[in-house]
Scaffold this motif. Structure first.
Motif, PDB file in Angstrom:
ATOM      1  N   LEU A 196       0.862  -1.182   0.000  1.00 21.06           N
ATOM      2  CA  LEU A 196       0.000   0.000   0.000  1.00 21.06           C
ATOM      3  C   LEU A 196       0.898   1.231   0.000  1.00 21.06           C
ATOM      4  O   LEU A 196       1.832   1.325   0.805  1.00 21.06           O
ATOM      5  CB  LEU A 196      -0.904  -0.004   1.229  1.00 21.06           C
ATOM      6  CG  LEU A 196      -1.905   1.151   1.368  1.00 21.06           C
ATOM      7  CD1 LEU A 196      -2.928   1.125   0.235  1.00 21.06           C
ATOM      8  CD2 LEU A 196      -2.599   1.088   2.728  1.00 21.06           C
ATOM      9  N   LEU A 197       0.617   2.181  -0.898  1.00 16.83           N
ATOM     10  CA  LEU A 197       1.475   3.349  -1.066  1.00 16.83           C
ATOM     11  C   LEU A 197       0.680   4.630  -0.858  1.00 16.83           C
ATOM     12  O   LEU A 197      -0.439   4.766  -1.367  1.00 16.83           O
ATOM     13  CB  LEU A 197       2.083   3.358  -2.467  1.00 16.83           C
ATOM     14  CG  LEU A 197       2.884   2.112  -2.849  1.00 16.83           C
ATOM     15  CD1 LEU A 197       2.337   1.510  -4.126  1.00 16.83           C
ATOM     16  CD2 LEU A 197       4.357   2.422  -3.009  1.00 16.83           C
ATOM     17  N   TYR A 206      -3.667   7.296  -2.360  1.00 15.85           N
ATOM     18  CA  TYR A 206      -3.190   5.916  -2.232  1.00 15.85           C
ATOM     19  C   TYR A 206      -3.220   5.168  -3.559  1.00 15.85           C
ATOM     20  O   TYR A 206      -4.078   5.398  -4.415  1.00 15.85           O
ATOM     21  CB  TYR A 206      -4.065   5.142  -1.241  1.00 15.85           C
ATOM     22  CG  TYR A 206      -3.936   5.605   0.186  1.00 15.85           C
ATOM     23  CD1 TYR A 206      -2.979   5.063   1.040  1.00 15.85           C
ATOM     24  CD2 TYR A 206      -4.781   6.588   0.683  1.00 15.85           C
ATOM     25  CE1 TYR A 206      -2.870   5.489   2.352  1.00 15.85           C
ATOM     26  CE2 TYR A 206      -4.679   7.020   2.004  1.00 15.85           C
ATOM     27  CZ  TYR A 206      -3.715   6.465   2.829  1.00 15.85           C
ATOM     28  OH  TYR A 206      -3.608   6.900   4.129  1.00 15.85           O
ATOM     29  N   ALA A 207      -2.281   4.241  -3.672  1.00 18.08           N
ATOM     30  CA  ALA A 207      -2.313   3.213  -4.714  1.00 18.08           C
ATOM     31  C   ALA A 207      -1.953   1.892  -4.057  1.00 18.08           C
ATOM     32  O   ALA A 207      -1.303   1.864  -3.003  1.00 18.08           O
ATOM     33  CB  ALA A 207      -1.337   3.533  -5.847  1.00 18.08           C
ATOM     34  N   LEU A 252      -2.669   2.695 -11.760  1.00 17.71           N
ATOM     35  CA  LEU A 252      -2.598   1.642 -10.748  1.00 17.71           C
ATOM     36  C   LEU A 252      -3.775   1.752  -9.779  1.00 17.71           C
ATOM     37  O   LEU A 252      -4.336   0.750  -9.346  1.00 17.71           O
ATOM     38  CB  LEU A 252      -1.270   1.738  -9.998  1.00 17.71           C
ATOM     39  CG  LEU A 252      -0.957   0.608  -9.018  1.00 17.71           C
ATOM     40  CD1 LEU A 252      -0.933  -0.750  -9.718  1.00 17.71           C
ATOM     41  CD2 LEU A 252       0.374   0.857  -8.317  1.00 17.71           C
ATOM     42  N   ARG A 253      -4.160   2.994  -9.447  1.00 19.09           N
ATOM     43  CA  ARG A 253      -5.348   3.195  -8.609  1.00 19.09           C
ATOM     44  C   ARG A 253      -6.597   2.627  -9.282  1.00 19.09           C
ATOM     45  O   ARG A 253      -7.440   2.007  -8.639  1.00 19.09           O
ATOM     46  CB  ARG A 253      -5.542   4.693  -8.339  1.00 19.09           C
ATOM     47  CG  ARG A 253      -4.647   5.257  -7.289  1.00 19.09           C
ATOM     48  CD  ARG A 253      -4.737   6.771  -7.195  1.00 19.09           C
ATOM     49  NE  ARG A 253      -6.066   7.328  -7.399  1.00 19.09           N
ATOM     50  CZ  ARG A 253      -7.058   7.291  -6.507  1.00 19.09           C
ATOM     51  NH1 ARG A 253      -6.850   6.701  -5.346  1.00 19.09           N
ATOM     52  NH2 ARG A 253      -8.227   7.832  -6.776  1.00 19.09           N
ATOM     53  N   GLY A 254      -6.705   2.848 -10.583  1.00 22.53           N
ATOM     54  CA  GLY A 254      -7.886   2.416 -11.308  1.00 22.53           C
ATOM     55  C   GLY A 254      -8.067   0.915 -11.355  1.00 22.53           C
ATOM     56  O   GLY A 254      -9.198   0.428 -11.535  1.00 22.53           O
ATOM     57  N   VAL A 255      -6.980   0.168 -11.207  1.00 27.92           N
ATOM     58  CA  VAL A 255      -7.070  -1.292 -11.243  1.00 27.92           C
ATOM     59  C   VAL A 255      -7.909  -1.821 -10.084  1.00 27.92           C
ATOM     60  O   VAL A 255      -8.462  -2.934 -10.149  1.00 27.92           O
ATOM     61  CB  VAL A 255      -5.649  -1.907 -11.228  1.00 27.92           C
ATOM     62  CG1 VAL A 255      -5.696  -3.427 -11.172  1.00 27.92           C
ATOM     63  CG2 VAL A 255      -4.884  -1.482 -12.484  1.00 27.92           C
ATOM     64  N   LEU A 256      -8.043  -1.034  -9.002  1.00 23.72           N
ATOM     65  CA  LEU A 256      -8.872  -1.471  -7.879  1.00 23.72           C
ATOM     66  C   LEU A 256     -10.313  -1.720  -8.321  1.00 23.72           C
ATOM     67  O   LEU A 256     -11.029  -2.516  -7.698  1.00 23.72           O
ATOM     68  CB  LEU A 256      -8.835  -0.430  -6.760  1.00 23.72           C
ATOM     69  CG  LEU A 256      -7.509  -0.358  -5.994  1.00 23.72           C
ATOM     70  CD1 LEU A 256      -7.449   0.891  -5.119  1.00 23.72           C
ATOM     71  CD2 LEU A 256      -7.307  -1.606  -5.155  1.00 23.72           C
ATOM     72  N   GLY A 257     -10.750  -1.063  -9.384  1.00 25.81           N
ATOM     73  CA  GLY A 257     -12.096  -1.304  -9.902  1.00 25.81           C
ATOM     74  C   GLY A 257     -12.286  -2.714 -10.419  1.00 25.81           C
ATOM     75  O   GLY A 257     -13.413  -3.236 -10.423  1.00 25.81           O
ATOM     76  N   LEU A 258     -11.209  -3.370 -10.869  1.00 26.50           N
ATOM     77  CA  LEU A 258     -11.304  -4.749 -11.346  1.00 26.50           C
ATOM     78  C   LEU A 258     -11.626  -5.712 -10.221  1.00 26.50           C
ATOM     79  O   LEU A 258     -12.044  -6.843 -10.463  1.00 26.50           O
ATOM     80  CB  LEU A 258      -9.985  -5.177 -12.001  1.00 26.50           C
ATOM     81  CG  LEU A 258      -9.514  -4.409 -13.233  1.00 26.50           C
ATOM     82  CD1 LEU A 258      -8.197  -4.986 -13.725  1.00 26.50           C
ATOM     83  CD2 LEU A 258     -10.573  -4.462 -14.331  1.00 26.50           C
ATOM     84  N   LYS A 259     -11.400  -5.270  -8.991  1.00 31.14           N
ATOM     85  CA  LYS A 259     -11.552  -6.158  -7.837  1.00 31.14           C
ATOM     86  C   LYS A 259     -12.842  -5.898  -7.079  1.00 31.14           C
ATOM     87  O   LYS A 259     -13.032  -6.366  -5.961  1.00 31.14           O
ATOM     88  CB  LYS A 259     -10.335  -5.996  -6.925  1.00 31.14           C
ATOM     89  CG  LYS A 259      -9.054  -6.421  -7.641  1.00 31.14           C
ATOM     90  CD  LYS A 259      -7.827  -5.723  -7.107  1.00 31.14           C
ATOM     91  CE  LYS A 259      -6.679  -5.952  -8.092  1.00 31.14           C
ATOM     92  NZ  LYS A 259      -5.482  -5.218  -7.721  1.00 31.14           N
ATOM     93  N   GLY A 260     -13.735  -5.122  -7.702  1.00 31.94           N
ATOM     94  CA  GLY A 260     -15.049  -4.933  -7.125  1.00 31.94           C
ATOM     95  C   GLY A 260     -15.159  -3.800  -6.130  1.00 31.94           C
ATOM     96  O   GLY A 260     -16.203  -3.655  -5.489  1.00 31.94           O
TER      97      GLY A 260
END
Length: 328
Positions: A194-195, A276-277, A232-240
């Motif tokens: 976590l960054l 955060y990312a 990289l933040r946007g990838v969190l959308g792939l995880k619901g």
């Protein structure tokens, strides 16, 4: 059949002054500590109202240590981000209103495993006084005063876990833009990083602290060979994950008439997650991915910083519970 016990460790109480409060945690296997922050909203000036972010500054730091060695060390803000972005949990509240001097209520979990109530991943049974939690309180930052707190725990009697989750903070102040590197600990199974960057992606010409990011093991790119902070933040959308995870938003408009009308579409702005990312090395949440660091010469994050200021890196590690059962 497994069972759990939820109980009150520290009854609801006023915090009279800034400082550190230490709690002896239960001796039974422990899944989650529930930190309850309950201040008065200080919104005599309405601009000080905050749904969540400002109230988290009541908790400057939480550290959980076993025999003096910390395996959880996070600010209140980072702890909330860990819960939302990594664990994919929601932070629940009661009385989230802007009324001045109304009593607010926020519950922040302190997790010892990836999932709550998991008998295979929690903190194993201990002896009295071995497992402690220290909280550094700020009684009256912007947006609140009259701080009250309580602590509850979720124990898993009889559990014999295989693993414990570890999350500690590495803080740096970058002195220059461009390439910067921060070393991560070696020896445990790395699930995620976590960054946090002081400067988020905002404005007409965004220049976030973290810039472009890479993860390397023994100087070879791993998982994140290169990704821009905002992508990289946007990838969190792939995880619901919902956006924003703290539900912070505003509806702007000019309300100078008695005739009803629609507001404009919502704006998000600087929600809690904006700084955060997450480098998620285990997106399926079953350890089928992840990085073994034992035997590595070096594991580090490389960032092409666009603004030189303070950053935090929080490795999220899976640790064998046997480490905590060995004799001191």
């Amino acid at each position: 059949m497994a069972r759990y016990t939820q109980s009150i460790l520290a009854a609801n109480q006023a915090v009279a002054a800034d400082g550190v409060q230490v709690f002896d945690l239960p001796v039974n296997p422990l899944s989650v500590v529930l930190l309850h922050i309950s201040p008065l909203g200080e919104t005599s000036t309405i601009t000080t109202y905050s749904l969540l972010l400002l109230l988290l500054s009541a908790l400057d730091n939480v550290t959980v240590s076993f025999r003096g060695g910390a395996f959880i060390a996070l600010s209140g803000r980072d702890l909330a981000a860990l819960c939302m972005l990594w664990h994919r949990w929601q932070i629940w509240q009661s009385n989230a209103v802007e009324t001045d001097n109304d009593r607010r209520s926020i519950v922040i979990p302190v997790p010892f495993g990836r999932r709550a109530f998991d008998v295979k991943e929690c903190f194993p049974a201990t002896k009295k006084g071995e497992l402690q939690m220290s909280c550094t309180w700020d009684i009256a930052d912007t947006g609140f005063d009259g701080l009250r707190i309580s602590v509850e725990t979720i124990e898993l009697p009889g559990a014999t876990p295989d693993f414990v989750q570890k999350a500690t903070t590495i803080a740096r102040t970058l002195t220059a833009t461009g390439q910067n590197e921060i070393d991560l600990p070696i020896g445990n199974f790395l699930r995620a990083v976590l960054l946090f960057g002081t400067t988020s992606y905002a404005g007409a010409t965004p220049a976030p602290s973290l810039g472009q990011l890479q993860l390397l093991k023994d100087n070879t790119q791993q998982y994140i060979s290169a990704s821009d902070f905002e992508v990289l933040r946007g990838v969190l959308g792939l995880k619901g994950l919902i956006f924003p995870p703290d539900y912070r938003h505003i509806h702007s408009g000019t309300y100078t008439t008695t005739v009803a009308g629609d507001s404009r579409e919502p704006e998000i702005g600087l929600s809690l997650d904006a700084n955060y990312a997450l480098m998620d090395l285990d997106p399926l949440m079953d350890d089928s991915f992840g990085m073994e660091t034992e035997g590595a010469g070096r594991v580090h994050v490389r960032m092409d910083a666009e603004t030189a200021d303070a950053v935090r890196v929080i490795p999220i590690e899976r640790v064998k519970s046997a480490v905590f059962l060995e004799s001191p």
